[in-house]
Design an enzyme around this catalytic site. Sequence first.
Site, short mmCIF file in Angstrom:
data_model
loop_
_atom_site.label_atom_id
_atom_site.label_comp_id
_atom_site.label_asym_id
_atom_site.label_seq_id
_atom_site.Cartn_x
_atom_site.Cartn_y
_atom_site.Cartn_z
N SER A 54 0.81 -1.27 -0.05
CA SER A 54 -0.10 -0.34 -0.05
C SER A 54 1.22 1.55 0.07
CB SER A 54 -1.06 -0.03 1.24
OG SER A 54 0.25 -0.14 2.25
N ASP B 124 -2.65 8.81 7.62
CA ASP B 124 -3.24 8.19 8.52
C ASP B 124 -2.71 7.06 9.76
OD1 ASP B 124 -2.06 5.86 7.17
OD2 ASP B 124 -3.85 6.21 5.42
N HIS C 274 0.51 5.07 7.24
CA HIS C 274 1.12 5.62 5.80
C HIS C 274 1.42 7.59 5.70
CE1 HIS C 274 -1.98 2.73 4.39
NE2 HIS C 274 -0.67 2.08 4.32
#
Length: 325
Positions: A38, A291, A294
């Site tokens: 991600s 977040d 990340h």
Amino acid sequence: MMERLKSLRRVSEVLTIFLIVGSCSGKTVPAVFIFGDSLVDAGNNFYIKTLATPVSPNGIDFGTLGSSGRYTNDRTIPDIIGKFYFIFSTSGDRITFDMQISCFENTRQEIISRIGEHAAKSLLTRSLYFLAIGSNDVTFFKRNTKGKNLSSDAYTDIVISRFRSQLTRLYHLDARKIVVANVGAAGCMPFIRGMYPPGNECLASVNSDAKLYNSKLKALLAELTLSNTKSKYVLADAYAILEDIIKNYESYGFERMDYACCHIAGIHGGLFPCANGAKVCADRSKYVFWDAFHPSYAANMIAAKYLMDGGSKYISPVNIRQLLN
């Protein structure tokens, strides 16, 4: 909570093989192939519908309507390095690294069919390969029931052994200029800080596992440099970069290094993924973390600069600009 962790881990393994065509300060780069999780995903995750799909407000500053599919407020490190021009190779299922390589193998065959084997080999050997693999394994595996049956040393040996085979497979598919990011200081993520009391400091055990994996990864790349003499393996030290940003956050212009800009609940705003209805900080440039997991675009910009032009503290034996030149 464990089921939510498993869900997050599944999403983080989405295929992220991108072909970026562009230039690097005047030096032509035929292509950049990006493999990872991600941290480098640019939208392939939308083909997997889970609670952690990066819907709005993810990508809030990217300049598109709704989410851009990135797990950050704007651009990822590969976006910045690749100068933002993308052609995507996507898939609609959970994608392991082995499957990502298989997708690249199919892409390679398509390139050969279009421009011929000789021209394709020239393109592939001159291209850049960027790998960001391992963060989810090191961060979460040892904290679920299955992982507790293995010591950190034994588990990281398994991961490195598998990675050796995967990198060797890429070599046989004409990958020559390979940048591999190690695991960052995952114990400092807002999610980890909030999950494990007292939560105000980085969790030492998670960072210890990351350092153990990173030391073995460094040895692996040195080994492959000797055995695959036609390739150049470069270690991008994500741990050193993130650690430096967190320790010196004020000097970088940040105000918060322990709290998620996009937050719902938790003492560090990291107990839930960034999703519809989440609160978003007004000035994203002041937060290290976008977040629970990340970095923000501001942090990604710093990291990208170090990878492009930094010294051996952050990327070795050469930086990306030197590698491409």
